[in-house]
Design an enzyme around this catalytic site. Structure first.
Site, PDB file in Angstrom:
ATOM      1  CG  HIS A   1      -6.215  -1.271  -0.174  1.00 13.54           C
ATOM      2  ND1 HIS A   1      -5.255  -0.072  -1.192  1.00 13.54           N
ATOM      3  CD2 HIS A   1      -5.347  -0.837   0.287  1.00 13.54           C
ATOM      4  CE1 HIS A   1      -4.995  -0.050  -0.479  1.00 13.54           C
ATOM      5  NE2 HIS A   1      -4.341  -0.041   0.311  1.00 13.54           N
TER       6      HIS A   1
ATOM      7  CB  SER B   1      -0.639   0.275   1.049  1.00  7.64           C
ATOM      8  OG  SER B   1      -2.091   0.810   1.267  1.00  7.64           O
TER       9      SER B   1
END
Length: 310
Positions: free
Chosen positions: A200, A90
């Site tokens: 996400h 990420s």
């Protein structure tokens, strides 16, 4: 020997991270000073003195972990320790892009500050939860999530960490229902995570839309390292629309499982996790337990010096 650098994501943070390395190495101190000027924030204070609660706010976490990773990276670079391939989880992907020269330090840090703010603030007014599912194939987890969504609740996969660990995210009641169903299907453990954002997933669509506008003014360079994309576990290549990829990244699950496979298939045998925590090398060790790989972490001065002395 082929080396990969792994850059951690949200969840690795803790007060005092990187302090012993900051005190020992001038090149690390320089990064904290540069980052503080760029971000107009006292990064040393944020990393070394802030409470866990304050540090864990998304707007703070992303820049704090990134700067800690970049400071440690600078020590490794000075000692001529380099990677053939790099990947971040990420927010860690931005550190990888900076390392590869695809993003400048200034642009990368400014983007992370904006990204963290949007991901923390532009969230629907609902109660969310995340949980790590251990010991169950991701295809079965996908099926459980789909069935729950068909009943009007929202839960989906946010992270594919490795073949036997997957993170789900969604409305709290949906995550709680998924936890029951997944345990019935044979999951060894379902562990609630200390985060409340639907990271996400499509619930961050608004954050993605705002972030796209910020990306329009950023210059991306060709780069000099292989960087693996979170969205599909393949390397960035010439001609990729990086702005589109990074915007999509916010609402797409992280495919760290595919990243591990790519590194294995490309002969990586040495993995160095750069930044706080030991989660990423943990995933690698479990996934590649039948292969002869070496894993190092840099979560403390002692661990970093082991690498420098190897």
């Amino acid at each position: 020997m082929k080396t990969a650098f792994l850059f951690p994501g949200q969840g690795a943070q803790y007060p005092g991270m990187g302090k012993d390395i900051y005190e020992k190495y001038e090149e690390a101190r320089n990064i904290y000073d540069k980052a503080s000027k760029i971000l107009e924030t006292d990064i040393k204070k944020l990393c070394f003195e802030t409470s866990q609660e304050e540090l864990s706010k998304t707007k703070n976490t992303q820049i704090a972990i990134a700067v800690t990773s970049l400071a440690i990276l600078e020590v490794l670079k000075k000692n001529k320790i380099q990677a053939d391939i790099c990947v971040g989880l990420s927010l860690g992907e931005y550190v990888a892009l900076i390392y590869a020269g695809i993003l400048s330090l200034e642009d990368g840090l400014k983007l992370l500050k904006i990204r963290g703010t949007y991901m923390g603030n532009l969230v629907p007014n609902e109660e969310f939860a995340m949980a790590a599912v251990i010991g169950l194939d991701s295809a079965k987890i996908e099926e459980v999530c789909e069935n729950i969504q068909n009943n009007g609740l929202f839960v989906s996969i946010a992270n594919y960490n490795y073949s036997m660990q997957t993170v789900i995210s969604g409305n709290r009641v949906a995550v709680e229902q998924a936890t029951i169903n997944l345990k019935e299907l044979g999951a060894k453990k379902v562990i609630p995570l200390n985060t409340s954002g639907p990271f996400h997933t499509k619930k961050l669509e608004k954050a993605k839309e705002h972030y796209e506008k910020e990306l329009e003014n950023i210059k991306f360079n060709k780069g000099n390292k292989v960087v693996i994309k979170n969205i599909d576990g393949t390397p960035y290549k010439e001609g990729d629309n990086i702005k589109e990829i990074l915007a999509k990244h916010i609402i797409s699950p992280v495919r760290f499982d595919k990243s591990i496979k790519f590194m294995k298939d490309n002969g990586v045998d040495t993995f160095i996790e750069i930044g706080p925590g030991k989660a990423l090398t943990g995933f690698v060790k479990k996934e590649l337990k039948d292969y002869n790989v070496k894993c190092f972490t840099t979560d403390s001065l002692e661990e970093l010096q082991k690498i420098l002395n190897t």
